[in-house]
Motif scaffolding. Structure first.
Motif, PDB file in Angstrom:
ATOM      1  N   THR A   1       0.833  -1.199   0.000  1.00  0.00           N
ATOM      2  CA  THR A   1       0.000   0.000   0.000  1.00  0.00           C
ATOM      3  C   THR A   1       0.867   1.247   0.000  1.00  0.00           C
ATOM      4  O   THR A   1       1.765   1.383   0.831  1.00  0.00           O
ATOM      5  N   GLU A   2       0.604   2.146  -0.943  1.00  0.00           N
ATOM      6  CA  GLU A   2       1.287   3.428  -1.018  1.00  0.00           C
ATOM      7  C   GLU A   2       0.264   4.539  -0.725  1.00  0.00           C
ATOM      8  O   GLU A   2      -0.847   4.501  -1.234  1.00  0.00           O
ATOM      9  N   VAL A   3       0.667   5.509   0.090  1.00  0.00           N
ATOM     10  CA  VAL A   3      -0.216   6.626   0.420  1.00  0.00           C
ATOM     11  C   VAL A   3       0.467   7.925   0.015  1.00  0.00           C
ATOM     12  O   VAL A   3       1.578   8.216   0.470  1.00  0.00           O
ATOM     13  N   THR A   4      -0.185   8.701  -0.834  1.00  0.00           N
ATOM     14  CA  THR A   4       0.358   9.963  -1.334  1.00  0.00           C
ATOM     15  C   THR A   4      -0.490  11.124  -0.825  1.00  0.00           C
ATOM     16  O   THR A   4      -1.720  11.087  -0.957  1.00  0.00           O
ATOM     17  N   PRO A   5       0.121  12.158  -0.240  1.00  0.00           N
ATOM     18  CA  PRO A   5      -0.670  13.326   0.179  1.00  0.00           C
ATOM     19  C   PRO A   5      -1.270  14.039  -1.032  1.00  0.00           C
ATOM     20  O   PRO A   5      -0.614  14.203  -2.062  1.00  0.00           O
ATOM     21  N   GLU A   6      -2.499  14.456  -0.886  1.00  0.00           N
ATOM     22  CA  GLU A   6      -3.191  15.197  -1.938  1.00  0.00           C
ATOM     23  C   GLU A   6      -3.572  16.565  -1.383  1.00  0.00           C
ATOM     24  O   GLU A   6      -4.299  16.651  -0.383  1.00  0.00           O
TER      25      GLU A   6
ATOM     26  N   ILE B   1     -17.853  14.573   2.561  1.00  0.00           N
ATOM     27  CA  ILE B   1     -16.415  14.692   2.786  1.00  0.00           C
ATOM     28  C   ILE B   1     -15.800  13.311   2.667  1.00  0.00           C
ATOM     29  O   ILE B   1     -16.303  12.341   3.249  1.00  0.00           O
ATOM     30  N   ASN B   2     -14.708  13.204   1.925  1.00  0.00           N
ATOM     31  CA  ASN B   2     -13.931  11.978   1.841  1.00  0.00           C
ATOM     32  C   ASN B   2     -12.468  12.313   2.141  1.00  0.00           C
ATOM     33  O   ASN B   2     -11.788  12.886   1.293  1.00  0.00           O
ATOM     34  N   PRO B   3     -11.989  12.002   3.343  1.00  0.00           N
ATOM     35  CA  PRO B   3     -10.600  12.329   3.693  1.00  0.00           C
ATOM     36  C   PRO B   3      -9.567  11.557   2.884  1.00  0.00           C
ATOM     37  O   PRO B   3      -8.401  11.930   2.859  1.00  0.00           O
ATOM     38  N   TYR B   4     -10.000  10.470   2.224  1.00  0.00           N
ATOM     39  CA  TYR B   4      -9.079   9.637   1.456  1.00  0.00           C
ATOM     40  C   TYR B   4      -9.645   9.383   0.064  1.00  0.00           C
ATOM     41  O   TYR B   4     -10.855   9.422  -0.161  1.00  0.00           O
ATOM     42  N   ARG B   5      -8.746   9.109  -0.871  1.00  0.00           N
ATOM     43  CA  ARG B   5      -9.119   8.641  -2.204  1.00  0.00           C
ATOM     44  C   ARG B   5      -8.558   7.232  -2.366  1.00  0.00           C
ATOM     45  O   ARG B   5      -7.382   6.997  -2.107  1.00  0.00           O
ATOM     46  N   GLY B   6      -9.393   6.310  -2.832  1.00  0.00           N
ATOM     47  CA  GLY B   6      -9.009   4.905  -2.830  1.00  0.00           C
ATOM     48  C   GLY B   6      -9.300   4.285  -1.480  1.00  0.00           C
ATOM     49  O   GLY B   6      -9.513   5.000  -0.488  1.00  0.00           O
ATOM     50  N   CYS B   7      -9.339   2.951  -1.428  1.00  0.00           N
ATOM     51  CA  CYS B   7      -9.686   2.308  -0.158  1.00  0.00           C
ATOM     52  C   CYS B   7      -9.005   0.957  -0.035  1.00  0.00           C
ATOM     53  O   CYS B   7      -9.158   0.087  -0.899  1.00  0.00           O
ATOM     54  N   GLU B   8      -8.296   0.770   1.066  1.00  0.00           N
ATOM     55  CA  GLU B   8      -7.515  -0.439   1.286  1.00  0.00           C
ATOM     56  C   GLU B   8      -8.375  -1.644   1.657  1.00  0.00           C
ATOM     57  O   GLU B   8      -7.906  -2.777   1.616  1.00  0.00           O
ATOM     58  N   HIS B   9      -9.644  -1.428   1.987  1.00  0.00           N
ATOM     59  CA  HIS B   9     -10.508  -2.562   2.288  1.00  0.00           C
ATOM     60  C   HIS B   9     -10.574  -3.534   1.112  1.00  0.00           C
ATOM     61  O   HIS B   9     -10.766  -4.727   1.301  1.00  0.00           O
ATOM     62  N   GLY B  10     -10.465  -3.021  -0.103  1.00  0.00           N
ATOM     63  CA  GLY B  10     -10.392  -3.879  -1.281  1.00  0.00           C
ATOM     64  C   GLY B  10     -11.708  -4.518  -1.677  1.00  0.00           C
ATOM     65  O   GLY B  10     -11.698  -5.562  -2.348  1.00  0.00           O
ATOM     66  N   CYS B  11     -12.841  -3.947  -1.314  1.00  0.00           N
ATOM     67  CA  CYS B  11     -14.141  -4.520  -1.682  1.00  0.00           C
ATOM     68  C   CYS B  11     -14.258  -4.536  -3.203  1.00  0.00           C
ATOM     69  O   CYS B  11     -14.245  -3.486  -3.845  1.00  0.00           O
ATOM     70  N   VAL B  12     -14.372  -5.722  -3.775  1.00  0.00           N
ATOM     71  CA  VAL B  12     -14.331  -5.846  -5.229  1.00  0.00           C
ATOM     72  C   VAL B  12     -15.508  -5.142  -5.882  1.00  0.00           C
ATOM     73  O   VAL B  12     -15.417  -4.662  -7.015  1.00  0.00           O
ATOM     74  N   TYR B  13     -16.614  -5.037  -5.174  1.00  0.00           N
ATOM     75  CA  TYR B  13     -17.846  -4.483  -5.734  1.00  0.00           C
ATOM     76  C   TYR B  13     -17.961  -2.967  -5.585  1.00  0.00           C
ATOM     77  O   TYR B  13     -18.960  -2.374  -5.998  1.00  0.00           O
ATOM     78  N   CYS B  14     -16.984  -2.297  -4.992  1.00  0.00           N
ATOM     79  CA  CYS B  14     -17.122  -0.885  -4.626  1.00  0.00           C
ATOM     80  C   CYS B  14     -17.419  -0.005  -5.837  1.00  0.00           C
ATOM     81  O   CYS B  14     -16.636   0.057  -6.785  1.00  0.00           O
ATOM     82  N   PHE B  15     -18.548   0.707  -5.793  1.00  0.00           N
ATOM     83  CA  PHE B  15     -18.956   1.547  -6.920  1.00  0.00           C
ATOM     84  C   PHE B  15     -18.030   2.732  -7.121  1.00  0.00           C
ATOM     85  O   PHE B  15     -18.070   3.390  -8.170  1.00  0.00           O
TER      86      PHE B  15
ATOM     87  N   ASP C   1      -4.961  -0.822  -8.291  1.00  0.00           N
ATOM     88  CA  ASP C   1      -4.487   0.514  -7.903  1.00  0.00           C
ATOM     89  C   ASP C   1      -5.415   1.149  -6.876  1.00  0.00           C
ATOM     90  O   ASP C   1      -4.967   1.845  -5.954  1.00  0.00           O
ATOM     91  N   PHE C   2      -6.719   0.940  -7.035  1.00  0.00           N
ATOM     92  CA  PHE C   2      -7.699   1.560  -6.148  1.00  0.00           C
ATOM     93  C   PHE C   2      -7.479   1.173  -4.693  1.00  0.00           C
ATOM     94  O   PHE C   2      -7.735   1.962  -3.786  1.00  0.00           O
ATOM     95  N   GLU C   3      -6.993  -0.041  -4.469  1.00  0.00           N
ATOM     96  CA  GLU C   3      -6.823  -0.513  -3.096  1.00  0.00           C
ATOM     97  C   GLU C   3      -5.372  -0.508  -2.618  1.00  0.00           C
ATOM     98  O   GLU C   3      -5.109  -0.831  -1.458  1.00  0.00           O
TER      99      GLU C   3
END
Length: 370
Positions: free
Chosen positions: A58-63, A83-97, A112-114
């Motif tokens: 997992t890589e985290v880049t400040p935005e 509000i979304n403090p993060y972009r992308g999600c490490e939970h890795g839910c395959v179905y995430c819209f 990449d998303f996860e």
């Protein structure tokens, strides 16, 4: 070749399938290019044994965002700002819209998303500035609409905690959506806000089957942990909704009543659901996941889904995009309503107040005379 992704003659896959040993603990099975990318990479079987690939980290880049509150005018959702403090999600839910959103930053909606995440370190400062604007008018802010605000990286970054501290200080109403028991860390703030009718939490419980949960949402907490979060938040006076989202035909739809019963026993006061949504690249990603994990069910699942989406895999029409239409969708709707009634879920939702909103005095402000 990864079934579910487009292939050229000769069997080359455009899905950029990643070796299982490299993606262990991840949800997506491939890393296809986003829909805005001009270049396409292809993988194919050349007959030679594949070399071992290193695991994905997992890589985290400040935005550096200019604004933190996002507005929307969608007529079929209950909030107009989020509000979304993060972009992308490490939970890795395959179905995430929300996966297709990664294409906007030139990354894949797949792995990449996860694994390639973005944090917004100035979230709390931006929020304080936006709430302090003279023309701001309060309405409930939804926290965690695109990615989970309590995903694993929140333990170290604490951005969600900082956002909640600002909202509590301004007495601003908030609704939170998560599938993580990490939310219990902030039970002190949430209990204080709940006493003022300023907060509601929605906990997503997709399945009670730990094996299924591990396959489709590999880094999200165990279903048992989510039910425990519902119980402990409810005991602290925080109103909690259970979300059975998404309902996936022929995979978890048989669990609707059991999930609602377990959540109600834990103290949930509301319940909601969303039928599986497959916008943009998500169609192929989920199809490829089924080909690997449940190949015998894939055609049946997509047949039921298209029957509930007007003959298409996905229909973005307002009003029906969340629940679908047609016989299968009607059956789910009736089952859900009957289960809620049997279990005693109230008909009226808990609503937060905006009447307590205030702008705290800042350092250097002139004190009022009276």
């Amino acid at each position: 070749m990864a079934a579910g992704f487009e292939a050229d003659e000769g069997g080359a896959s455009r899905g950029r399938r990643i070796a299982p040993e490299a993606r262990r603990g991840r949800g997506a099975t491939a890393n296809p290019e986003g829909r805005f990318e001009a270049a396409r990479h292809e993988t194919f079987d050349d007959g030679w044994p594949a070399e071992g690939a290193p695991p994905l980290h997992t890589e985290v880049t400040p935005e550096r965002a200019r604004h933190i509150i996002t507005r929307n005018a969608s007529p079929d959702i209950s909030f107009d700002r989020s509000i979304n403090p993060y972009r992308g999600c490490e939970h890795g839910c395959v179905y995430c819209f929300a996966r297709p959103n990664h294409a906007y930053v030139g990354l894949s909606p797949g792995l990449d998303f996860e694994t390639r995440l973005f944090s917004k370190p100035d979230a709390a400062l931006l929020l304080e500035r936006e709430l302090s604007a003279p023309g701001y008018r309060p309405r409930t802010i939804a926290l965690g609409t695109a990615t989970d605000p309590y995903q694993p990286i929140e333990r170290g970054h604490r951005l969600t905690r900082a956002v909640l501290e600002v909202l509590a200080r301004f007495r601003h109403p908030v609704g939170i959506v998560t599938k993580s028991n990490l939310i219990l860390r902030d039970r002190d703030i949430l209990a204080e806000m709940a006493a003022q009718n300023l907060v509601k939490v929605a906990i997503s419980v997709t399945t009670l089957d730990p094996d299924l949960a591990r396959r489709m949402e590999p880094r999200a907490p165990h279903p048992r942990k989510r039910l425990e979060a519902i119980r402990r938040l409810s005991e602290a006076g925080v109103p909690v909704m259970v979300l059975t989202a998404p309902v996936i035909p022929s995979l978890n739809d048989h669990e609707i009543e059991a999930i609602l019963e377990a959540a109600r026993a834990a103290g949930a006061r509301e319940a909601g659901y969303v039928l599986l949504r497959l916008p943009h690249e998500l169609d192929d990603l989920v199809g490829d996941w089924f080909s690997e994990h449940y190949p015998g069910r894939k055609d049946h699942v997509f047949s039921l889904l298209s029957g509930a989406r007007g003959g298409k895999v996905y229909d973005a029409a307002f009003g029906t995009r969340m629940i679908g239409q047609g016989p299968y969708a009607d059956l789910i709707r009736r089952r859900f309503a009957l289960a809620k009634r049997r279990l005693g879920f109230p008909e009226e939702p808990v609503r937060q107040t905006v009447e307590l909103f205030r702008r705290p005095a800042a350092v250097g402000d002139q004190l009022a005379l009276f």
